[in-house]
Design a protein around this motif. Structure first.
Motif, PDB file in Angstrom:
ATOM      1  N   ARG A   1       0.772  -1.272   0.033  1.00 44.78           N
ATOM      2  CA  ARG A   1       0.213  -0.034   0.079  1.00 44.78           C
ATOM      3  C   ARG A   1       0.962   1.322   0.070  1.00 44.78           C
ATOM      4  N   GLY A   2       1.895   1.223   0.835  1.00 44.21           N
ATOM      5  CA  GLY A   2       2.736   2.367   0.790  1.00 44.21           C
ATOM      6  C   GLY A   2       3.465   2.648  -0.487  1.00 44.21           C
ATOM      7  N   ILE A   3       3.844   1.722  -1.074  1.00 44.12           N
ATOM      8  CA  ILE A   3       4.569   1.788  -2.362  1.00 44.12           C
ATOM      9  C   ILE A   3       3.400   2.560  -3.314  1.00 44.12           C
ATOM     10  N   GLY A   4       2.380   1.987  -3.193  1.00 45.91           N
ATOM     11  CA  GLY A   4       1.278   2.747  -4.048  1.00 45.91           C
ATOM     12  C   GLY A   4       0.875   4.061  -3.837  1.00 45.91           C
ATOM     13  N   TYR A   5       1.050   4.430  -2.436  1.00 45.03           N
ATOM     14  CA  TYR A   5       0.926   5.823  -2.244  1.00 45.03           C
ATOM     15  C   TYR A   5       1.760   6.906  -2.593  1.00 45.03           C
ATOM     16  N   LEU A   6       3.121   5.972  -2.501  1.00 46.15           N
ATOM     17  CA  LEU A   6       4.217   6.848  -2.904  1.00 46.15           C
ATOM     18  C   LEU A   6       4.189   7.340  -4.257  1.00 46.15           C
ATOM     19  N   VAL A   7       3.893   6.169  -4.964  1.00 44.16           N
ATOM     20  CA  VAL A   7       3.966   6.432  -6.478  1.00 44.16           C
ATOM     21  C   VAL A   7       2.929   7.287  -6.982  1.00 44.16           C
ATOM     22  N   GLY A   8       1.907   6.999  -6.406  1.00 43.83           N
ATOM     23  CA  GLY A   8       0.383   7.996  -6.732  1.00 43.83           C
ATOM     24  C   GLY A   8       0.522   9.440  -6.279  1.00 43.83           C
ATOM     25  N   ASP A   9       1.332   9.746  -5.392  1.00 47.56           N
ATOM     26  CA  ASP A   9       1.501  11.066  -4.561  1.00 47.56           C
ATOM     27  C   ASP A   9       2.336  12.170  -5.708  1.00 47.56           C
ATOM     28  N   PRO A  10       1.263  13.195  -6.311  1.00 50.20           N
ATOM     29  CA  PRO A  10       1.942  14.212  -7.066  1.00 50.20           C
ATOM     30  C   PRO A  10       3.103  14.795  -6.592  1.00 50.20           C
ATOM     31  N   ARG A  11       3.232  14.913  -5.045  1.00 50.46           N
ATOM     32  CA  ARG A  11       4.456  15.871  -4.578  1.00 50.46           C
ATOM     33  C   ARG A  11       5.753  14.978  -4.788  1.00 50.46           C
ATOM     34  N   VAL A  12       5.593  13.751  -5.009  1.00 54.46           N
ATOM     35  CA  VAL A  12       6.799  12.712  -5.143  1.00 54.46           C
ATOM     36  C   VAL A  12       7.299  12.679  -6.462  1.00 54.46           C
ATOM     37  N   THR A  13       7.753  13.954  -6.817  1.00 55.56           N
ATOM     38  CA  THR A  13       8.414  13.856  -8.508  1.00 55.56           C
ATOM     39  C   THR A  13      10.027  13.864  -8.250  1.00 55.56           C
ATOM     40  N   ASP A  14      10.450  14.145  -7.341  1.00 52.24           N
ATOM     41  CA  ASP A  14      11.910  14.034  -6.869  1.00 52.24           C
ATOM     42  C   ASP A  14      12.168  13.902  -5.320  1.00 52.24           C
ATOM     43  N   ILE A  15      13.248  13.756  -4.921  1.00 50.79           N
ATOM     44  CA  ILE A  15      13.740  13.386  -3.825  1.00 50.79           C
ATOM     45  C   ILE A  15      13.380  14.475  -2.742  1.00 50.79           C
ATOM     46  N   GLY A  16      13.199  15.622  -3.120  1.00 53.72           N
ATOM     47  CA  GLY A  16      12.631  16.729  -2.375  1.00 53.72           C
ATOM     48  C   GLY A  16      11.338  16.576  -1.918  1.00 53.72           C
ATOM     49  N   GLY A  17      10.279  16.150  -2.818  1.00 51.58           N
ATOM     50  CA  GLY A  17       9.287  15.711  -2.690  1.00 51.58           C
ATOM     51  C   GLY A  17       8.921  14.819  -1.827  1.00 51.58           C
ATOM     52  N   LEU A  18       9.802  13.628  -1.767  1.00 45.40           N
ATOM     53  CA  LEU A  18       9.521  12.615  -0.829  1.00 45.40           C
ATOM     54  C   LEU A  18       9.928  13.093   0.666  1.00 45.40           C
ATOM     55  N   VAL A  19      10.706  13.878   0.869  1.00 48.02           N
ATOM     56  CA  VAL A  19      11.140  14.456   2.100  1.00 48.02           C
ATOM     57  C   VAL A  19      10.112  15.252   2.527  1.00 48.02           C
ATOM     58  N   SER A  20       9.420  15.919   1.662  1.00 52.13           N
ATOM     59  CA  SER A  20       8.602  16.866   2.127  1.00 52.13           C
ATOM     60  C   SER A  20       7.045  16.128   2.931  1.00 52.13           C
ATOM     61  N   LEU A  21       6.894  14.808   2.270  1.00 49.54           N
ATOM     62  CA  LEU A  21       6.051  13.959   2.942  1.00 49.54           C
ATOM     63  C   LEU A  21       6.264  13.717   4.449  1.00 49.54           C
ATOM     64  N   ALA A  22       7.563  13.627   4.721  1.00 44.70           N
ATOM     65  CA  ALA A  22       7.935  13.497   6.315  1.00 44.70           C
ATOM     66  C   ALA A  22       7.642  14.567   6.911  1.00 44.70           C
ATOM     67  N   LEU A  23       8.174  15.648   6.352  1.00 47.70           N
ATOM     68  CA  LEU A  23       7.905  16.892   6.943  1.00 47.70           C
ATOM     69  C   LEU A  23       6.436  17.452   7.019  1.00 47.70           C
ATOM     70  N   ASP A  24       5.701  17.312   6.207  1.00 49.21           N
ATOM     71  CA  ASP A  24       4.350  17.440   6.479  1.00 49.21           C
ATOM     72  C   ASP A  24       3.738  16.544   7.354  1.00 49.21           C
ATOM     73  N   GLU A  25       3.988  15.289   7.498  1.00 47.93           N
ATOM     74  CA  GLU A  25       3.549  14.655   8.695  1.00 47.93           C
ATOM     75  C   GLU A  25       3.924  14.923  10.050  1.00 47.93           C
ATOM     76  N   SER A  26       5.200  15.375  10.033  1.00 48.37           N
ATOM     77  CA  SER A  26       5.789  15.715  11.404  1.00 48.37           C
ATOM     78  C   SER A  26       5.153  17.056  12.037  1.00 48.37           C
ATOM     79  N   SER A  27       4.914  17.894  10.780  1.00 51.26           N
ATOM     80  CA  SER A  27       4.458  19.025  11.297  1.00 51.26           C
ATOM     81  C   SER A  27       2.762  19.284  11.665  1.00 51.26           C
ATOM     82  N   ALA A  28       2.121  18.207  11.070  1.00 45.93           N
ATOM     83  CA  ALA A  28       0.694  17.909  11.438  1.00 45.93           C
ATOM     84  C   ALA A  28       0.321  17.290  12.764  1.00 45.93           C
TER      85      ALA A  28
END
Length: 130
Positions: A102-129
């Motif tokens: 499921r996580g692989i599907g979420y990552l590949v389907g997330d429009p923010r994950v276009t580069d490594i910065g987008g991947l990192v932004s997921l973690a930062l968004d989760e921690s700030s929420a």
């Protein structure tokens, strides 16, 4: 540790290839750790499904988890407990596979994950929420 070998579905392998290309992360295990944690962060449990192990992507738990094996296994056990599931070896192994895919599907389907910065932004968004 009941889960010694992890084999992915062909679909998950194809999605990981896309993620490798987008992020520049060349190791399956690193992307799989991100995916597993992304799925654990989702409040709903993953839907039950039969996942074929029909790809050539296989790794040991030690390769998947690296130095974080105990922590990742504890997170899985905690999540299964919180979801009201038994903590037997078969249930834990099945839930691990469901979360990973499921996580692989979420990552590949997330429009923010276009580069490594987008991947990192997921973690930062989760921690700030939190």
């Amino acid at each position: 540790m009941p889960l010694e070998h992890i084999r992915l579905s062909r679909s998950a392998r194809d999605q990981l290839i896309t993620l490798k290309r987008r992020t520049g992360i060349s190791h399956w295990n690193v992307l799989c750790r991100w995916a597993f944690c992304r799925s654990l962060a989702e409040p709903a449990p993953p839907p039950a499904s039969r996942l074929p192990a029909d790809s050539n992507v296989e790794m040991t738990w030690k390769v998947f988890a690296g130095t974080h094996g105990d922590e990742l296994w504890a997170l899985l056990r905690h999540r299964c407990h919180a979801d009201g599931l038994p903590l037997d070896d078969d249930t834990l192994a099945a839930q691990f596979r469901l979360h990973l895919h499921r996580g692989i599907g979420y990552l590949v389907g997330d429009p923010r994950v276009t580069d490594i910065g987008g991947l990192v932004s997921l973690a930062l968004d989760e921690s700030s929420a939190a």
